[in-house]
Every structure is written in structure tokens, then in C-alpha cells.
Motif scaffolding. Sequence first.
Motif, PDB file in Angstrom:
ATOM      1  N   ILE A  50      43.978  33.422  45.901  1.00  0.00           N
ATOM      2  CA  ILE A  50      42.820  33.656  44.913  1.00  0.00           C
ATOM      3  C   ILE A  50      42.805  32.786  43.624  1.00  0.00           C
ATOM      4  O   ILE A  50      41.681  32.859  42.978  1.00  0.00           O
ATOM      5  CB  ILE A  50      42.911  35.022  44.330  1.00  0.00           C
ATOM      6  N   GLN A  94      39.204  45.020  42.759  1.00  0.00           N
ATOM      7  CA  GLN A  94      37.918  45.353  43.346  1.00  0.00           C
ATOM      8  C   GLN A  94      37.752  44.822  44.918  1.00  0.00           C
ATOM      9  O   GLN A  94      36.810  44.837  45.467  1.00  0.00           O
ATOM     10  CB  GLN A  94      36.928  45.065  42.557  1.00  0.00           C
ATOM     11  N   ARG A  95      38.807  43.987  45.189  1.00  0.00           N
ATOM     12  CA  ARG A  95      38.727  43.306  46.589  1.00  0.00           C
ATOM     13  C   ARG A  95      39.214  44.162  47.680  1.00  0.00           C
ATOM     14  O   ARG A  95      40.301  44.723  47.342  1.00  0.00           O
ATOM     15  CB  ARG A  95      39.195  41.876  46.293  1.00  0.00           C
ATOM     16  N   HIS A  96      38.707  43.556  48.852  1.00  0.00           N
ATOM     17  CA  HIS A  96      38.997  44.413  49.915  1.00  0.00           C
ATOM     18  C   HIS A  96      39.204  43.350  51.173  1.00  0.00           C
ATOM     19  O   HIS A  96      38.437  42.505  51.350  1.00  0.00           O
ATOM     20  CB  HIS A  96      38.130  45.567  50.313  1.00  0.00           C
ATOM     21  N   LEU A 137      45.001  39.860  51.542  1.00  0.00           N
ATOM     22  CA  LEU A 137      44.134  38.664  51.212  1.00  0.00           C
ATOM     23  C   LEU A 137      44.395  37.528  51.829  1.00  0.00           C
ATOM     24  O   LEU A 137      43.838  36.630  52.428  1.00  0.00           O
ATOM     25  CB  LEU A 137      43.658  38.528  49.816  1.00  0.00           C
TER      26      LEU A 137
END
Length: 298
Positions: A206, A253-255, A269
Motif C-alpha cells: 500500500i 476501509q479497504r477490502h 491486499l
Amino acid sequence: MKKWLCLALFLMTTMSHAKQLALSFDDGVNPDLNVQANTINQHILEQLHQHQLKSIIYPSVIKIGDYAGLQLVAEWGKRGHNIGNHSELHLNLNKDHVTSQQYIDGIRRAEQVFQPLQGWVARYRYPFLKEGDTQEKRDMVADYLKQHHYQSGAVSIDASDWFYNQKYLSYQKQNQSLQLQKLKQAYIQHLLDRADYYDQLAVDTIGYSPKHVLLLHVNAINAAFLGDVIDAFQQQGWQWIDSEQAYTDPLYQRHATVLPAGESIVWSLAKQQGHTTLRYPAEDAPYEQDHLKRFDLP
């Protein structure tokens, strides 16, 4: 004066870039099955208080038993910590025999148990960090959580404290104080290694070091060594933060869309991006046995 100013600027820069992490604890303990339950719960809470840290517990109804276990969970809220939801029966959503509706019913029933407690927050953590082996199961449960205003209970750093706890209980039962001291060092090194691994994986995936959430359990080894763990991380340049502060990081908040779904959010991720050298998260006993041998532990 100029020398002191340079030193101050250096310290400010170092602190602003310190790797940050928060503690979270799963399951809870059952006083009807574990004679150490009250002691374990109290010792963990005392060490958090001594280090002025606020954490979150994700209790599962089946793990705490009846009224006595619920009172131990309630102590977390009374001490200013948050209480989330870890389901009723601690089911693995990636198992074929576990249906979406069965799983959702367990979330709802657990909420009925824990919602009245002081400190309750609508955060859900999937047992085993498994979020569904099919798209239908993954999406149906995720939609339920969204519709009922649940926030993320994800972790960025997974670990194997459950395995070290088994060793701890064995040495404790045999009064092997020397082995317990060796185990403590092995355990601390394991957690530091896991944290460094996931932090580097986050940077690679990320692009930055996030506010991490570390997964631990309410168990005997953490009751014994949590303060030492906290101190060791600080000595390695990590900054401890409260769990709610950690969850403000956009990471949570990421999926990921990979199947089977789940594990550490960082790991998921990374898998989605096609990383080919991922270690399986929270390695099982064979990996840990090799690690423990380096500390001359049987």
C-alpha cells in the motif's frame, strides 16, 4: 542553541515516522473451564493500565461460557476498553458446512449478549480471520455487517500466540521456570518478527507503514508476558497507540476481493496484487517448532 534545535528537530522527525501499532484481543476466557480465567483477565487488564493503553476485546459467546465469563468481558468495558463482536459459536466461514445465514444468525445473537455492556462498539472480527470461501458467503455476510453499521475489526499483524500459549501452559504445569524464561524471549522475538514482516509487506503493498492492529488472545502467556512485549516493541522503535486510533487508518476501509477471503488485511491486499512470496499468515506448529529450536526449547 543551534545544537539543541537540531536535536529537537531530529527527535520530532523520528517520532513522526515511528511505526505505530495497537493491541486487540480475541475470544475471552471461560471461568467454568479454566481455573486461571480470572487471573488471566485481570493480569492483562493491569498491564494495559500500567502502560496507559486502551485496547479492544472481541469476545465469542462460546469461548466465555455463561454469566461468569460475561462478567470478565464486562471488566474490559469498565476499564475503558472497547468490546466488539466475535460471533456466537466461533464458526469458520470458509468451511463448506457453514452457511451464510447460520453465520449471520451467530453475529446477531452475539450482539444481543454483548451490546448491553459498557464499552460496546459495533466492530466485527471474523473467527479465524476467515471471511468466506465463496463470493456468495463473502458478500452476504459483508452486506449484513454494512447494513447493521458494523465497522472493521480487521487486523494488519497476525501472529501465533495460541501456539506459544500451549508451550507456556506445559512449562507452567511442570514448574519449568528456566524454560518459561526462554519461552518468553522466543515469544517476544516471534511477535517482533511478525510485526516487521507485515509492516514491510504493507509498505510494499500500500506504499506506507499503517497504524497496525496486532491480533492476540486472552490467554495465559499474554497475562504473564504482555508488559515485556510492550516494552520490547518500544525498545525496537515502535509506538503503541489505542485501538480506536489505529482504526482511523484508511487501510481498514479497504477490502480485498480474493477468494477465499480473509486473513490479515495487509496479507489479503498483497495476495490480490499478486505477491508470490507470501508466508502463510499465523504459521502453524511446524514453522513455530523450527523457530523454538533456535531458543533451545524442546
